[in-house]
Write a protein that holds these residues in place. Sequence first.
Motif, mmCIF file in Angstrom:
data_model
loop_
_atom_site.group_PDB
_atom_site.id
_atom_site.type_symbol
_atom_site.label_atom_id
_atom_site.label_comp_id
_atom_site.label_asym_id
_atom_site.label_seq_id
_atom_site.Cartn_x
_atom_site.Cartn_y
_atom_site.Cartn_z
ATOM 1 N N ARG A 43 -4.581 6.759 2.986
ATOM 2 C CA ARG A 43 -4.344 5.625 2.090
ATOM 3 C C ARG A 43 -4.503 6.110 0.654
ATOM 4 O O ARG A 43 -5.553 6.622 0.278
ATOM 5 N N ALA A 44 -3.461 5.971 -0.164
ATOM 6 C CA ALA A 44 -3.547 6.462 -1.546
ATOM 7 C C ALA A 44 -3.880 5.335 -2.516
ATOM 8 O O ALA A 44 -4.874 5.398 -3.237
ATOM 9 N N ARG A 91 -2.681 -2.649 -10.189
ATOM 10 C CA ARG A 91 -1.890 -2.593 -11.417
ATOM 11 C C ARG A 91 -1.855 -1.136 -11.876
ATOM 12 O O ARG A 91 -2.892 -0.506 -12.014
ATOM 13 N N ARG A 107 0.840 -1.181 0.000
ATOM 14 C CA ARG A 107 0.000 0.000 0.000
ATOM 15 C C ARG A 107 0.887 1.248 0.000
ATOM 16 O O ARG A 107 1.971 1.237 0.594
ATOM 17 N N PRO A 166 -2.433 -2.276 -2.006
ATOM 18 C CA PRO A 166 -1.529 -3.297 -2.527
ATOM 19 C C PRO A 166 -2.240 -4.098 -3.614
ATOM 20 O O PRO A 166 -3.456 -4.254 -3.580
#
Lengths: 660, 660
Positions: free
Chosen positions: A166-167, A173, A43, A170
């Motif tokens: 949180r941008a 793609r 992440r 995980p």
Amino acid sequence: MTKEFRTLADPETVRETIADLDLGGGTERVDLRAARGRVLAERIDAEIDVPGFDRAAMDGYAVQASDTVGAGEADPTVLDLAGTVHAGENPDVSVEPGTCVEISTGAVMPPGADAVVVVERTDEIDGDEIGGNDDDSDDTAIEIRTAVAPSENVMLAGADIAAGARAIGPGTRLTPREIGLLSALGVDEVPFRTRPRVGIISTGDELVPPGEPLDSERGEIYDVNTNTIAAGVEAAGGEAVVYPHAGDDFDAMEDLLRQAADECDLVLSSGSTSASAVDVIYRVIEERGELLLHGVSVKPGKPMLVGRIDQHDADDDAEAAATDDSSDETAQSAYIGLPGYPVSALTIFRVFVAPAIRAAAGQPEPATATVDGELIAKQRHDEGRLRLLSVGLIEDADGNTLVYPVDKGSGATTSLVDADGVVEIAPDTDYLAAGESVTVQLFDPDVRPPNLLAVGEADPALTELLDALDRPRFLPLGSREGARRLRNGVPDIAVVAGPTDREVEAVELGGWSREWGFVVPEGNPYDLADLADLVDNDIAFVNRDTTSGLRTSLSNSLAALADKRGVSRHSLVESIHGFEATVKGVESPARRVADGRADAGLGLRTTAAKLGLDFVSLGDQPVRLLGNPDRIEKDAFDTLRDALATLPEDCASLAGYRFD
Amino acid sequence: MTKEFRTLADPETVRETIADLDLGGGTERVDLRAARGRVLAERIDAEIDVPGFDRAAMDGYAVQASDTVGAGEADPTVLDLAGTVHAGENPDVSVEPGTCVEISTGAVMPPGADAVVVVERTDEIDGDEIGGNDDDSDDTAIEIRTAVAPSENVMLAGADIAAGARAIGPGTRLTPREIGLLSALGVDEVPFRTRPRVGIISTGDELVPPGEPLDSERGEIYDVNTNTIAAGVEAAGGEAVVYPHAGDDFDAMEDLLRQAADECDLVLSSGSTSASAVDVIYRVIEERGELLLHGVSVKPGKPMLVGRIDQHDADDDAEAAATDDSSDETAQSAYIGLPGYPVSALTIFRVFVAPAIRAAAGQPEPATATVDGELIAKQRHDEGRLRLLSVGLIEDADGNTLVYPVDKGSGATTSLVDADGVVEIAPDTDYLAAGESVTVQLFDPDVRPPNLLAVGEADPALTELLDALDRPRFLPLGSREGARRLRNGVPDIAVVAGPTDREVEAVELGGWSREWGFVVPEGNPYDLADLADLVDNDIAFVNRDTTSGLRTSLSNSLAALADKRGVSRHSLVESIHGFEATVKGVESPARRVADGRADAGLGLRTTAAKLGLDFVSLGDQPVRLLGNPDRIEKDAFDTLRDALATLPEDCASLAGYRFD
């Protein structure tokens, strides 16, 4: 461990066995510029506020919102202009009550200001108008014709994304869009899932790398699987490592496989159809690794191996501790042996191996990779195993997808490009009926069916015509097979050369005529003048196969000569040396003449000219394009008609052609 | 030439103008190993026969077919074994009548042989059995139990593809399959359409490349468009050339643009929202090139330039021959100026520029890039121009696609990843009604909607929860907005922290509690002990905005303190220095404290621990996940419940959390 090699493993077992192999999957940091298509390992949270400051969202004047209460078109408020702030500047002025600051989009809000009035709702008035002295800019004032609320036309610090948020999760793609957000966060290096290293080993002494000279006398052929599978590995998100071929004996193969095991997460062997090379690999895996599966109950692809290979590093330890439990921990790489025939190898790779590589690379499964269509031709199935039937696709006039089997042998490399995907046929199926609806797994989500499917006689003018079309597919199966398939409703058009023995219901789309005869060496050393000369002299001839329209024209001419002489056609055939020596391509007989392997070959004037040979004309034969009446409304036929109209120009360099 | 800049060009005119630009499109030869995804510039014909020899297609015995006539299980034929041929060997033996040769799959057919009998239909018998002397292999014979026709189990030379045949047409995009066929033909270098070189110039003095330090005081921001557009150029088949930023004055910009024009087929400028940089570019294009269009009637994207830039090489000639007709032939590169805001820039790039790059590179348009869905929320449209409305996608429990507008300002970079595509709204549309069916142009054919859409309060435990889900999307808009959107039926779940003022019909999915209060510098230098201390002392405070559940809890506590003191809540608010200084993120107030810009910030115990700060607790507040009753059957909710079950473990390091 119990191994069962007598029975073929079912596909689900193969999938599970491969899924249990360890194909690596670590993390590496990569420059953001090389990030497209890679999969985030971790992440990423924002480390900074975006924007990093309270930012003017419009061109206008920064104000204290409270100064604008009640302002309107009819009742403007006037504020003193205290200065200007542009984008990229540290404000050197603040906004006190009763003042404003000119501001550009993107600029830092000056201290004291909490809103922006857009320039369209303001007017600049100079000092004179408000009773000041002269036109000193200090005296400029701004008329504000609207009220604004606090934060209006301002993007507050962190409003886009705040530090700590949180941008990107995980497993994401990265497309240009995620790359954009990471850029905004100032990130220039990103943690990615490591691409699994996949070693590719080509086996079989008969294989030669493309680009090198080939000795056909020795039965050498070009290595197809290495490049094909390497491209497949890369498409699945792996890193392909190609190993040079090193001979099929045990020691050389052992060295090669274990070197690849040392350097790669997965070793794929592939290439040979020869039993000896397969046997050697089998022994190496058994002695220097572990064989988990041998054979899968799928057609094509039965000869498939799954196992592990010991790495060299671990070898000494393992031998020293052979009786010890720790030998279980011998470092190993995964191993998969693919079948030798290219279509089989790529099918098995696509169905069983690519998903495992994608999983290890963290790549998502392709979004859409199936198409439903109607099977045109009945397909028998008498196998006891799952069949992955290669099929081609074509659309009818209504845009429905039609599906036909591609039934060249699995040794044919052209079926790689003549097919678009596979249809699974379950082991207990007897046959699929024509008209049945089937689901096609496309070889690639980007596969699109050809716009026009043609079957029939190969011809140099046809080649030019095909070049002028968008996504055509042509199967050069000869005039007879073209007409037969058109009767069965498969192609959009049949290409038929020479006389036809049986009528077919079709729309005549036009055509041309081509001059046919004998291609002979330069200078025509045997002074061949006509067909009689071929019959009466000891000349090494090369013929075309019976599917070709050229062969039909030759046969008709022979029959006429036999009539004239009052002998049987058979007796003439018997006296032609090489009449049964048939070859496949339109240029093939001429090329045998050029090679010195024959004295005369059945062919075209244009081929003789192309290869610098001489030509003995036996006449002209028509080449006709016959359209499938059910498809004639397809758009591709319009394109075809346009291309036919300009064909005479495109074929100006072809000798012996007439377009009238 | 007449130029009309007053009116905005309609989208079709822009498309045509860009299509008329020359974006290169030559040919280059590339190693086959690097060929995947490239587009063939020219047709490739077979230069060799494949196979290059008559090839055994099965393991067995090479025979003269005429020797097997009448052979069968009941009446086998016996042939003398004359030798053996393996794959990769030049046969040293021929097949005479009455003899056969053992042959492996892939081997060269020996002279004289015209068919192969598969090994399964044969038996080896030694000399004794047929009355020979002893077990000398010369005396071995083979019992043939089937008849074969000429060519049976033989792949004739050229049968796969014959020399001279058309192999792959121009314009074909190479996948592993075409690479396989080219390998079979021995081709190791392939002529490709040259990738158009696309120069990318970032303008705007406020832009800083990612990875470098940022001076927010000066209003600097990271350059988003350069990396985003470069990735887009590469995805479209172009080669991106990034130019370093060189200042916004005329001379620097002219040098940079003309250097890029010299080196590239197309120059894209992008980056700045500042009017000054745009004005400079405008002037350079007018003076050193040709401006064809200025502005397109599309939202977002109005400020778009299309033109050409003179190359340096041509400059002197052009000036010398200014009055001459030959000045028309000044060498120029294409130029397109993109809007500054990232979403606008990428949208305009995707709609107008990428198709032109694909065309020049010969890349096909992506196969499937649209999805039909139902608009969840009414969308007003009062523009006179085509609107490309950014939308997000989510599926309902039945797998239907629902579409909602992504309405962050166009300056927001997070909308790059919060949206999945755009819906076109025609200029003459007043509004789209909720429930209307719309077609979404996906940003990328591989876009897949998130599995779970959550809206609401940002929270560190929620961040861990999201990491455990597959393709979630979370919009951190605060508790109040989460609840509001859930009432409107948009998200799958709302995340709500603290007390809620209005009920919402929802399925309770569980949650946790978090300890909230004041984050203060290490050592708590002001000895803050409770809310009263904040009210009664001169402490620089940083608050959260009113959408946050933390702010609601603080307000409730203030109301309770006001009650206790018998004063108005307002009077308490007035005495807190910075109560209205709100920031966006859950960590933002704490980060201001860490920076020394504030003495206390509203936040969580876990944030204080993370940043090495101290914490003054004001209590626990619940965080609840509220499920959309219409979506609760979605598979993603099962995954969510599993993730919730292991969340206490995943959050073991978070201070102040309770999961009971």
